[in-house]
Design a protein around this motif. Sequence first.
Motif, PDB file in Angstrom:
ATOM      1  N   GLN A  61      -9.111   8.982 -11.899  1.00 25.60           N
ATOM      2  CA  GLN A  61      -8.004   9.027 -10.950  1.00 25.60           C
ATOM      3  C   GLN A  61      -8.186   7.891  -9.945  1.00 25.60           C
ATOM      4  OE1 GLN A  61      -5.560  11.281 -11.155  1.00 25.60           O
ATOM      5  NE2 GLN A  61      -6.474  12.412 -12.829  1.00 25.60           N
ATOM      6  N   PHE A  62      -7.909   6.667 -10.393  1.00 24.25           N
ATOM      7  CA  PHE A  62      -8.175   5.526  -9.520  1.00 24.25           C
ATOM      8  C   PHE A  62      -7.270   5.524  -8.301  1.00 24.25           C
ATOM      9  CE2 PHE A  62      -9.901   2.618 -13.130  1.00 24.25           C
ATOM     10  CZ  PHE A  62     -10.929   3.506 -13.323  1.00 24.25           C
ATOM     11  N   ASN A  63      -6.054   6.000  -8.464  1.00 27.28           N
ATOM     12  CA  ASN A  63      -5.138   5.979  -7.326  1.00 27.28           C
ATOM     13  C   ASN A  63      -5.639   6.884  -6.204  1.00 27.28           C
ATOM     14  OD1 ASN A  63      -4.667   7.997  -9.203  1.00 27.28           O
ATOM     15  ND2 ASN A  63      -2.477   8.120  -8.809  1.00 27.28           N
ATOM     16  N   VAL A  89      -8.649   5.231  -4.436  1.00 27.05           N
ATOM     17  CA  VAL A  89      -8.287   4.222  -3.437  1.00 27.05           C
ATOM     18  C   VAL A  89      -7.851   4.907  -2.134  1.00 27.05           C
ATOM     19  CG1 VAL A  89      -6.670   2.368  -2.880  1.00 27.05           C
ATOM     20  CG2 VAL A  89      -7.730   2.418  -5.117  1.00 27.05           C
ATOM     21  N   SER A  90      -7.156   6.031  -2.224  1.00 30.53           N
ATOM     22  CA  SER A  90      -6.757   6.664  -0.964  1.00 30.53           C
ATOM     23  C   SER A  90      -7.944   7.344  -0.273  1.00 30.53           C
ATOM     24  CB  SER A  90      -5.576   7.619  -1.156  1.00 30.53           C
ATOM     25  OG  SER A  90      -5.793   8.480  -2.205  1.00 30.53           O
ATOM     26  N   MET A 119      -9.388   4.741   1.823  1.00 24.60           N
ATOM     27  CA  MET A 119      -8.618   4.544   3.046  1.00 24.60           C
ATOM     28  C   MET A 119      -8.998   5.590   4.087  1.00 24.60           C
ATOM     29  SD  MET A 119      -7.140   1.808   2.687  1.00 24.60           S
ATOM     30  CE  MET A 119      -6.486   1.834   4.360  1.00 24.60           C
ATOM     31  N   SER A 156     -12.175   4.557   5.565  1.00 28.10           N
ATOM     32  CA  SER A 156     -11.946   3.397   6.416  1.00 28.10           C
ATOM     33  C   SER A 156     -11.343   3.829   7.762  1.00 28.10           C
ATOM     34  CB  SER A 156     -11.013   2.437   5.686  1.00 28.10           C
ATOM     35  OG  SER A 156     -10.643   1.375   6.514  1.00 28.10           O
ATOM     36  N   ASN A 157     -10.394   4.757   7.708  1.00 25.63           N
ATOM     37  CA  ASN A 157      -9.792   5.259   8.944  1.00 25.63           C
ATOM     38  C   ASN A 157     -10.803   6.008   9.798  1.00 25.63           C
ATOM     39  OD1 ASN A 157      -7.358   4.184   8.198  1.00 25.63           O
ATOM     40  ND2 ASN A 157      -6.610   6.087   7.264  1.00 25.63           N
ATOM     41  N   LEU A 196     -16.082   0.487  -2.542  1.00 23.74           N
ATOM     42  CA  LEU A 196     -14.960  -0.437  -2.710  1.00 23.74           C
ATOM     43  C   LEU A 196     -15.253  -1.487  -3.799  1.00 23.74           C
ATOM     44  CD1 LEU A 196     -12.174  -1.346  -1.441  1.00 23.74           C
ATOM     45  CD2 LEU A 196     -13.494  -2.850   0.052  1.00 23.74           C
TER      46      LEU A 196
END
Lengths: 666, 190
Positions: free
Chosen positions: B21-23, B26-27, B30, B33-34, B58
Motif C-alpha cells: 500500500q504505497f499510497n 506516503v501519507s 507526511m 513529517s507534520n 523516505l
Amino acid sequence: MESRYNPAAIEEKWQQVWTEQGLDLAPESIDKPKYYALSMFPYPSGNLHMGHVRNYTITDVIARHKRMQGYRVLHPMGWDAFGLPAENAAIERGIPPAQWTHQNIEHMRSQLKPLGLSIDWSREVVTCSPDYYHWTQWLFLQFLQAGLAYQKEAMVNWDPIDQTVLANEQVDNQGKSWRSGALVERRLLRQWFLKITDYAEQLLNDLDKLTGWPDRVKLMQENWIGKSTGAQVIFKTMAGDHLPVFTTRPDTLWGATFMVLSPEHPLVEKLTTPEQAEVIKAYQSAAASQSEIDRTAEDKEKTGVWTGSYAVNPVNDEKIPVWIADYVLMGYGTGAIMAVPAHDQRDFEFAKTFNLPIKVVVQPVGQSLDAAPLTADALTTAYVQEGVLVHSGALDGVVAGKGAGQSVEAAVKWLEANGKGTGTVTYRLRDWLISRQRYWGSPIPVIHCPTCGTVPVPDADLPVLLPEEVEFSGRGPSPLSKLESWINVPCPTCGTPARRETDTMDTFMCSSWYYLRYPDAGNPGQAFDPTKVNDWMPVDQYVGGIEHAILHLLYSRFFTKVLRDRGLLKVDEPFSRLLTQGMVQAATYKIRRRVSISHLNTLMLLIPVIPTQVRNWKSSTKKCLSLSTMALTRRMCWQSMGQILRACLFCSKHRLKKIWNGMMQM
Amino acid sequence: MRRSTHTAIQAVTEDLEGEYQFNTAVSELMKLSNALGDATCKDSPVYREGVETLLKLLAPFAPHIAEELWQSLGYVDSVHQQAWCVLDSSALVVDEIPLVIQVMGKTRGTILVPAQLRPCHARAACLARRSWHNVILRVRRSKSYCGHWKIGEFCDWLRLDETAKNRLSAHGTGINSINGLHSSFTDCFS
C-alpha cells in the motif's frame, strides 16, 4: 547545501555518486539472503510512458526497501527487442530493424536513467543481440531434443495486413488481430509448435503453489488451460459408422434426443439422404463463409439442417435424428455433439426452433419422481440446476453433479463397464505456435535436408545470425525466404545441399527465459550457469501489467518446468510473488485495444516522457506522483489523469517540499 | 514524539510488505513529517531519532531527497546502506486516547481518557437521553460496533472503581450539555 528544494541539482549529483559507489550492483558472494525484484522488461518502442514509470518505480521501491532490510538484491533491466514494429518501421521508413531498435533502446535508456532507479545496469540484456538469441536458439534445440518441438500442417490465423501468422492468443474475442486490428483469416501452413499441452496438468495443478499471485490471474490461467473431464461416447449411425462425441455431461446421455455434426464433418456426405442433399450443400457453403466467432456467438439465432438420417443412442438404443449446424466446429472436440435439450440451453433453443423432442432426465431434488415431475412442455429454459437423475436406467436417483460419487462419475463408470464409452480429460489449451514468417526475430536453428529430414544446427554453429543485407517490401513472404545465399547450406549431417528454416521465433520465446539470463548475463559460453541461476531463482517479486496474465506468464512457467526437467533449473515456478499493476489506459480503451506502445496511431494515447519533462518534473516528484495518488493495482485512466495531473504533480512536489522545508527549520 | 516515529515505522513497514500500500505509506510519512514540525523538543535525542527515521523511511520512495538530507545530518554513508528502522513496540503504547462524544447523532467534541483503562483505540459515542442513567454509550472499535452499554456497563468496561462510577453517575444526573458531559468525564478520570 541550498535551503531551497532544488531537485535538478541534487538528483544528478546523487545518481553519479551511487553509480561510482556501485550501490545498485547485485552482489553474489556475500553472506546475505537473496532477493530478486523484477519488472517486466519493456519493448523498445521509442519512448517511455507513464505505465513504464509506474511499473519500474514500484519495483524500485521494493528493491531499495529490501536492500535496507539486509538482503542482497538483484534488480535488473533489459529490452524485449524483437518483433513486428521494427520490421514495419523498416518497411515504412527504410530504416534497418536493428538500427531502429538500437536507437530506441539508446533513447529509452537515456530517459530511464534520470529516474534514479536502483537498477544493476551491468546485467542489461537485449533479446535481439546475437549473444542473447544464441541461447534462445539453444533453448529451442533443448525443446526439440526433448520431443517438445514439432512441425505440423495447421490451420493458422492469418493477418492480412501484417501478412503473418498469429497465435490464438493474439486474436481478440472479435476475431481481430491484436496489433493491426484486421479481421483474421484462416490458412493452412506448415508450422513449428511447442508442446505446452504436455504440461497442461502441471501448469494447472501448480497454480496452487502460487500463493503470492493475484487470484484473478490464477483464474485466468485456469480458464485458459480449461480442463474438463467427461467421456468419449460412440454413437453409431444406422449404417454402422462410428460417430464419437465428447461430452462433459455423460450423465445426461439418456436425455439425448438428437445429434448435431459440424457442416465440415467427413460423415455428412454419407449421412445425407438424396432428398436433403440440396439444402445440406447450401448450408455447408453458407457456414464456410462465416468466421468461427460468428458461428459460435451465444445470442445468434440457431440454424441447422437435418441430414435425413438417424443414429442410435448407445445407452438406450433410441433412434435419434442427425442434424448439421454451424455452431458445432470441426476443430473442437470430435466435430459432433449429442444434444440434450432439457439440460443444455443451446440445445434447448435448437430443439425449440426445429420442434425436436425434449426429454427430462434430471429432476429437482426433494420432488417425488412421479408426483409433479418436471415436464418437457413446462420448460421455458434448459434445467441446469441441481437435482437427481430420472429415466436414466441404472443411474436413476443418483445426485446430478461432477463431485465424487455423483452422476458424472457414475455415468463414466457405467459407460466403461458396458463398453459404450471411456472417461476422458480434455484441455482448452492448445500447443504453442512459435513460428513467424517474419524477419525480425530469432531464426529457428534447423536445416531441412532432402535425405536426413529436419536437422538441428550443431551447437558449435550457433547462433544462426540474422543476415543484414535484406530488402523490406512489406508484401508477400518473409524477407528471409527470398534470400537464397542465406538459405542454401550443406546439411550438417551428410553434407548434401540443404535449406535453412526461414521462419523466425515468436518473440514470446525470448521473453520466456530472460529472467534466467540476468543472474549470469554476460556468460558467452552458456545460456546461464545453473549454480548462479539456482542461487537467484525464483524471482521473489515480479511486477508488470495484467495484460500478460495468460501469454507471457504461462509460457514462462512452461519454460521453467521444461528446463527443470532437463536438469538446468531447480525451481518449479519462476515467480513467487506477482504484482499486476493497474494498466495506464487511454480513455479510448473502450475500443478494447490494448495500449500498444508500438502503434503510431496509439502514440497519442500515451504521455511520452521526453527528456525535458524528466528534467522539469524531476524523478522524485514523478516517483511520488506515480505512487501516491492511487493504490497500485488500480487502473489509471488518462482522461481523468490528464485533468488532475497538474494538481497531483503539485501535490506531490508540495509534499516533498514540505519535508525539505521542515528539515531546513531544524 | 517517539510514538509518532514508531507508528510510522510500523505502518510504512507493513505497507511495504504484504499488499504494497504505497499510497498509504506516503501519507504515513507526511504524518510523521507534520509531527516533527509540531514538535517542541527539537534538540532532544527523540527528535533526532524521528528525523533519521523519516529519512530512512523516505529513502525507498524519494531516494535523492532522502540522501541529500541524510548527508546534511552529517553522515558520510549513503542512506540507502542503512539498516531499515527497527520497531520498538513499547513506544507504540498510547497514554491517552480520545473519546468522541456524540449527542443526538452529532459530534459535539472529543475528550481524552487514560489509555490504560482502554483495551485499544476505540470510539465511544454518547447518545444523550433524558437523564444520565439512561444514556446509552455506543462504543466501537474500528468500524464495527462492539455493543451498546448503559452507563454502568460502560464504567465496568473502563474498569472504573465504585467511587469513580458513583461520581460519574452523580455528575451525570441531569446533564444535557456537552460542557457538562466533558467536565464530568474529565473530573472522573483525572
